[in-house]
Write a protein that holds these residues in place. Structure first.
Motif, short mmCIF file in Angstrom:
data_model
loop_
_atom_site.label_atom_id
_atom_site.label_comp_id
_atom_site.label_asym_id
_atom_site.label_seq_id
_atom_site.Cartn_x
_atom_site.Cartn_y
_atom_site.Cartn_z
N MET A 1 0.83 -1.21 0.00
CA MET A 1 0.00 0.00 0.00
C MET A 1 0.87 1.26 0.00
O MET A 1 1.83 1.36 0.72
CB MET A 1 -0.88 0.01 1.25
CG MET A 1 -2.09 -0.89 1.15
SD MET A 1 -3.26 -0.29 -0.07
CE MET A 1 -3.67 1.33 0.58
N ALA A 2 0.48 2.20 -0.83
CA ALA A 2 1.23 3.45 -0.92
C ALA A 2 0.50 4.55 -0.14
O ALA A 2 -0.72 4.54 -0.02
CB ALA A 2 1.37 3.87 -2.38
N THR A 3 1.27 5.50 0.38
CA THR A 3 0.68 6.62 1.10
C THR A 3 0.62 7.88 0.23
O THR A 3 0.03 8.88 0.62
CB THR A 3 1.47 6.94 2.38
OG1 THR A 3 2.81 7.25 1.99
CG2 THR A 3 1.49 5.75 3.33
N ILE A 4 1.28 7.82 -0.93
CA ILE A 4 1.26 8.96 -1.86
C ILE A 4 0.64 8.47 -3.17
O ILE A 4 1.19 7.59 -3.83
CB ILE A 4 2.70 9.47 -2.13
CG1 ILE A 4 3.37 9.90 -0.83
CG2 ILE A 4 2.69 10.61 -3.15
CD1 ILE A 4 4.84 10.32 -0.99
N ASP A 5 -0.52 9.03 -3.53
CA ASP A 5 -1.23 8.59 -4.73
C ASP A 5 -1.41 9.82 -5.64
O ASP A 5 -2.17 10.74 -5.32
CB ASP A 5 -2.59 7.99 -4.35
CG ASP A 5 -3.28 7.31 -5.53
OD1 ASP A 5 -3.07 7.76 -6.68
OD2 ASP A 5 -4.04 6.34 -5.30
N LEU A 6 -0.71 9.82 -6.77
CA LEU A 6 -0.62 11.02 -7.60
C LEU A 6 -1.48 10.97 -8.87
O LEU A 6 -1.19 11.66 -9.85
CB LEU A 6 0.86 11.29 -7.95
CG LEU A 6 1.77 11.52 -6.74
CD1 LEU A 6 3.23 11.66 -7.16
CD2 LEU A 6 1.32 12.75 -5.94
N HIS A 7 -2.55 10.16 -8.86
CA HIS A 7 -3.41 10.06 -10.06
C HIS A 7 -4.78 9.53 -9.65
O HIS A 7 -4.91 8.37 -9.24
CB HIS A 7 -2.73 9.11 -11.06
CG HIS A 7 -3.37 9.06 -12.42
ND1 HIS A 7 -2.70 8.53 -13.52
CD2 HIS A 7 -4.59 9.43 -12.88
CE1 HIS A 7 -3.49 8.60 -14.58
NE2 HIS A 7 -4.65 9.13 -14.21
N SER A 8 -5.82 10.37 -9.74
CA SER A 8 -7.17 9.89 -9.39
C SER A 8 -8.23 10.78 -10.05
O SER A 8 -7.95 11.89 -10.49
CB SER A 8 -7.36 9.90 -7.87
OG SER A 8 -7.49 11.23 -7.38
N VAL A 31 -4.01 6.93 2.61
CA VAL A 31 -3.31 7.80 1.65
C VAL A 31 -3.18 9.18 2.27
O VAL A 31 -4.18 9.79 2.66
CB VAL A 31 -4.08 7.87 0.30
CG1 VAL A 31 -3.48 8.94 -0.62
CG2 VAL A 31 -4.07 6.51 -0.38
N ARG A 32 -1.94 9.67 2.37
CA ARG A 32 -1.71 10.95 3.04
C ARG A 32 -1.47 12.09 2.07
O ARG A 32 -1.60 13.27 2.42
CB ARG A 32 -0.54 10.82 4.00
CG ARG A 32 -0.81 9.75 5.06
CD ARG A 32 0.38 9.53 5.95
NE ARG A 32 0.76 10.78 6.60
CZ ARG A 32 1.75 10.88 7.46
NH1 ARG A 32 2.45 9.82 7.79
NH2 ARG A 32 2.05 12.04 8.01
N VAL A 33 -1.08 11.74 0.85
CA VAL A 33 -0.91 12.75 -0.21
C VAL A 33 -1.69 12.26 -1.41
O VAL A 33 -1.44 11.16 -1.93
CB VAL A 33 0.58 12.92 -0.59
CG1 VAL A 33 0.71 13.97 -1.69
CG2 VAL A 33 1.41 13.31 0.63
N LEU A 34 -2.68 13.05 -1.85
CA LEU A 34 -3.54 12.62 -2.96
C LEU A 34 -3.58 13.71 -4.03
O LEU A 34 -3.82 14.87 -3.73
CB LEU A 34 -4.97 12.39 -2.46
CG LEU A 34 -5.99 12.07 -3.56
CD1 LEU A 34 -5.77 10.65 -4.12
CD2 LEU A 34 -7.42 12.21 -3.05
N ALA A 35 -3.32 13.32 -5.28
CA ALA A 35 -3.53 14.25 -6.39
C ALA A 35 -4.86 13.92 -7.05
O ALA A 35 -5.11 12.78 -7.42
CB ALA A 35 -2.40 14.15 -7.40
#
Ligand code: AMP
Ligand code: MN
Ligand code: MN
Ligand code: MN
Length: 282
Positions: A1-8, A31-35
């Motif tokens: 699992m990632a905590t930074i997700d840069l595409h949604s 997720v702590r950082v979401l784009a």
């Protein structure tokens, strides 16, 4: 699992959730950082940012720009956008016009194939007339039982060169990148392996992307096997590009692309400084 997700995605393009629900789901999943990177739209960013502030999530204001490169529909992410940029706002306005026109053209082709009322049906599945996407048409074809799966809808009707495809009218990749460069801290070539290109042509695309000022390659996603990393990382290194990661989450009905459900890249490969991602995030 990632905590930074840069595409949604949210319902301001072809996602299922409101920006608020998207951010809440990200927070629940760690997720702590979401784009938020809706297709050719900035409409959900303010609502997402307001909810993120309540949830303790760092919201990256992003967009997924539809562009064309040598006749191929290439997606470029702009991350950490200056949404006040006049050139960005004017590009988004013209892309929305392209999208609205294209929706009518797709519907006309489907009508000629015997499927009536497709424009109204796709519109009803969208937030607005300028956010109608091919996924909305695919969902309607599936709901009518014309196709069994969304993939089939793209393979038969909506994919490039198929029966209801319309010629590309998106901004050229170079022009899109030039505009994003003025307004974004980081530009990312989205899902490089999903364009159906030979490695020779993909290498050409990556070379052109870097030459036009592109900054990172999307390397880690839920559907991209870890076995594909070395080739992409080698390309990134060759062109002095950073790497990016993201789920391309569209909604709970696509559980194979869930928020944060991919392998985290090593921190030094990510554009953390460009986006002021704090060190606590990973
Ligand atoms: P558009 O932005 O309207 O050109 O539509 C592109 C979107 O269609 C992508 O972002 C995906 O959400 C969706 N899409 C493309 N190919 C497929 C596929 N084979 N199966 C399901 N969805 C797809
Ligand atoms: Mn989409
Ligand atoms: Mn895409
Ligand atoms: Mn996407």
């Amino acid at each position: 699992m990632a905590t930074i997700d840069l595409h949604s995605h949210s319902l301001h393009s072809d996602g299922e959730l409101s920006p608020q629900d998207l951010v809440r789901r990200a927070a629940q999943r760690g997720v702590r950082v979401l784009a938020l990177t809706d297709h050719d739209s900035l409409a959900g960013l303010d609502a997402a940012a307001a909810e993120a502030a309540l949830c303790g999530v760092q919201l990256i204001r992003g967009v997924e720009l539809s562009t064309q490169w040598q006749g191929v529909n290439v997606h470029v992410l702009g991350l950490c956008l200056d949404t006040g940029s006049a050139s960005l706002q004017s590009l988004i306005a013209s892309q929305k016009q392209v999208r609205a026109r294209r929706a009518r053209a797709i519907a006309e082709r489907l009508q000629a194939l015997g499927f009536a009322g497709m424009y109204e049906a796709a519109l009803a599945r969208s937030e607005s007339a300028d956010s109608v996407g091919r996924l909305h048409f695919a969902q309607e074809l599936q709901a009518r039982g014309v196709v069994r799966t969304l993939q089939q809808a793209f393979d038969r009707y909506l994919g490039s060169g198929r029966k209801a495809a319309v010629p590309l009218d998106w901004v050229d990749m170079d022009a899109g990148l030039a505009c994003l460069r003025d307004a974004a801290a980081c530009t990312v070539l989205a899902h490089p392996l999903r364009y159906g290109l030979s490695r020779t042509r993909l290498t050409r695309l990556i070379t052109d992307f870097a030459a036009a000022g592109g900054q990172a390659l999307e390397v880690s996603t839920p559907v991209q096997a870890v076995g594909e990393w070395p080739w992409l990382q080698m390309q990134a290194q060759k062109h002095a590009l950073l790497c990016s990661q993201g789920s391309d989450f569209h909604g709970p009905s696509s559980p194979w692309a869930e928020l944060g459900a991919f392998v985290e890249l090593p921190a030094h490969l990510l554009p953390r400084e460009q986006m002021s991602i704090d060190d606590q995030a990973a």
